[in-house]
Design a protein around this motif. Structure first.
Motif, PDB file in Angstrom:
ATOM      1  N   LYS A   1       0.827  -1.220   0.000  1.00 19.71           N
ATOM      2  CA  LYS A   1       0.000   0.000   0.000  1.00 19.71           C
ATOM      3  C   LYS A   1       0.852   1.257   0.000  1.00 19.71           C
ATOM      4  O   LYS A   1       1.690   1.424  -0.838  1.00 19.71           O
ATOM      5  CB  LYS A   1      -0.988  -0.016   1.172  1.00 19.71           C
ATOM      6  N   ASP A   2       0.654   2.123   0.982  1.00 16.38           N
ATOM      7  CA  ASP A   2       1.302   3.441   0.994  1.00 16.38           C
ATOM      8  C   ASP A   2       2.591   3.464   1.816  1.00 16.38           C
ATOM      9  O   ASP A   2       3.087   4.519   2.164  1.00 16.38           O
ATOM     10  CB  ASP A   2       0.328   4.489   1.525  1.00 16.38           C
ATOM     11  N   LYS A   3       3.158   2.295   2.077  1.00 16.80           N
ATOM     12  CA  LYS A   3       4.362   2.230   2.906  1.00 16.80           C
ATOM     13  C   LYS A   3       5.633   2.229   2.068  1.00 16.80           C
ATOM     14  O   LYS A   3       6.666   1.752   2.495  1.00 16.80           O
ATOM     15  CB  LYS A   3       4.321   0.986   3.799  1.00 16.80           C
ATOM     16  N   ILE A   4       5.591   2.775   0.855  1.00 12.72           N
ATOM     17  CA  ILE A   4       6.700   2.718  -0.091  1.00 12.72           C
ATOM     18  C   ILE A   4       7.338   4.104  -0.241  1.00 12.72           C
ATOM     19  O   ILE A   4       6.646   5.093  -0.425  1.00 12.72           O
ATOM     20  CB  ILE A   4       6.198   2.265  -1.480  1.00 12.72           C
ATOM     21  N   ILE A   5       8.681   4.133  -0.180  1.00 11.83           N
ATOM     22  CA  ILE A   5       9.436   5.355  -0.482  1.00 11.83           C
ATOM     23  C   ILE A   5      10.422   4.994  -1.590  1.00 11.83           C
ATOM     24  O   ILE A   5      11.188   4.046  -1.463  1.00 11.83           O
ATOM     25  CB  ILE A   5      10.200   5.884   0.744  1.00 11.83           C
ATOM     26  N   VAL A   6      10.397   5.766  -2.677  1.00 11.53           N
ATOM     27  CA  VAL A   6      11.231   5.483  -3.843  1.00 11.53           C
ATOM     28  C   VAL A   6      12.433   6.421  -3.858  1.00 11.53           C
ATOM     29  O   VAL A   6      12.292   7.627  -3.663  1.00 11.53           O
ATOM     30  CB  VAL A   6      10.414   5.668  -5.140  1.00 11.53           C
ATOM     31  N   HIS A   7      13.609   5.851  -4.102  1.00 13.93           N
ATOM     32  CA  HIS A   7      14.845   6.626  -4.226  1.00 13.93           C
ATOM     33  C   HIS A   7      15.482   6.285  -5.568  1.00 13.93           C
ATOM     34  O   HIS A   7      15.618   5.109  -5.897  1.00 13.93           O
ATOM     35  CB  HIS A   7      15.835   6.270  -3.110  1.00 13.93           C
ATOM     36  N   LYS A   8      15.862   7.303  -6.329  1.00 18.73           N
ATOM     37  CA  LYS A   8      16.545   7.098  -7.604  1.00 18.73           C
ATOM     38  C   LYS A   8      17.908   7.755  -7.536  1.00 18.73           C
ATOM     39  O   LYS A   8      18.059   8.847  -7.002  1.00 18.73           O
ATOM     40  CB  LYS A   8      15.755   7.705  -8.754  1.00 18.73           C
ATOM     41  N   SER A   9      18.884   7.086  -8.098  1.00 18.81           N
ATOM     42  CA  SER A   9      20.238   7.629  -8.136  1.00 18.81           C
ATOM     43  C   SER A   9      20.301   8.801  -9.104  1.00 18.81           C
ATOM     44  O   SER A   9      19.728   8.752 -10.190  1.00 18.81           O
ATOM     45  CB  SER A   9      21.217   6.547  -8.590  1.00 18.81           C
ATOM     46  N   VAL A  10      20.998   9.852  -8.700  1.00 17.74           N
ATOM     47  CA  VAL A  10      21.210  10.987  -9.603  1.00 17.74           C
ATOM     48  C   VAL A  10      22.435  10.748 -10.475  1.00 17.74           C
ATOM     49  O   VAL A  10      22.623  11.421 -11.484  1.00 17.74           O
ATOM     50  CB  VAL A  10      21.357  12.320  -8.831  1.00 17.74           C
ATOM     51  N   VAL A  11      23.258   9.788 -10.107  1.00 21.22           N
ATOM     52  CA  VAL A  11      24.469   9.483 -10.859  1.00 21.22           C
ATOM     53  C   VAL A  11      24.200   8.436 -11.943  1.00 21.22           C
ATOM     54  O   VAL A  11      24.558   8.611 -13.100  1.00 21.22           O
ATOM     55  CB  VAL A  11      25.594   8.986  -9.917  1.00 21.22           C
ATOM     56  N   LEU A  12      23.550   7.341 -11.566  1.00 24.02           N
ATOM     57  CA  LEU A  12      23.253   6.251 -12.487  1.00 24.02           C
ATOM     58  C   LEU A  12      21.739   6.052 -12.507  1.00 24.02           C
ATOM     59  O   LEU A  12      21.165   5.502 -11.574  1.00 24.02           O
ATOM     60  CB  LEU A  12      23.968   4.974 -12.045  1.00 24.02           C
ATOM     61  N   ARG A  13      21.109   6.512 -13.573  1.00 25.41           N
ATOM     62  CA  ARG A  13      19.651   6.537 -13.662  1.00 25.41           C
ATOM     63  C   ARG A  13      18.997   5.170 -13.446  1.00 25.41           C
ATOM     64  O   ARG A  13      17.895   5.067 -12.910  1.00 25.41           O
ATOM     65  CB  ARG A  13      19.245   7.094 -15.031  1.00 25.41           C
ATOM     66  N   GLU A  14      19.687   4.104 -13.845  1.00 22.39           N
ATOM     67  CA  GLU A  14      19.113   2.761 -13.757  1.00 22.39           C
ATOM     68  C   GLU A  14      19.088   2.215 -12.327  1.00 22.39           C
ATOM     69  O   GLU A  14      18.353   1.289 -12.035  1.00 22.39           O
ATOM     70  CB  GLU A  14      19.911   1.784 -14.638  1.00 22.39           C
ATOM     71  N   PHE A  15      19.921   2.764 -11.452  1.00 25.51           N
ATOM     72  CA  PHE A  15      19.984   2.254 -10.081  1.00 25.51           C
ATOM     73  C   PHE A  15      18.901   2.914  -9.237  1.00 25.51           C
ATOM     74  O   PHE A  15      18.775   4.129  -9.205  1.00 25.51           O
ATOM     75  CB  PHE A  15      21.350   2.509  -9.452  1.00 25.51           C
TER      76      PHE A  15
END
Length: 83
Positions: A28-42
């Protein structure tokens, strides 16, 4: 509070969207997404108040990414400081 930190590399936005959709349905709403600013795929995703099976979670993600793809899951205990 237990937090699962799920680390993986998704070269396709479609794969990433499938993983995120699957996790949102399950947690449900217990998700936090983090994306790398250096390597877009990570990317890494935090699942708050995690009480599931990390091996099952890894299997679910590898079913989308592929069996040989790297998926790492850390279960950490997060303590909020008292003020």
């Amino acid at each position: 509070m237990k937090v699962a930190r799920v680390y993986f590399t998704a070269y396709s936005d479609e794969e990433y969207d499938k993983i995120l959709e699957m996790l949102r349905e399950k947690f449900k709403d217990k998700i936090i997404v983090h994306k790398s600013v250096v390597l877009r795929e990570f990317r890494y995703i935090e699942i708050l108040n995690f009480n599931g099976d990390s091996e099952e979670l890894e299997e679910m993600i590898k079913n989308i990414l592929g069996r040989n793809e790297y998926v790492k899951i850390d279960i950490v205990e997060v303590v909020k400081p008292k003020r």
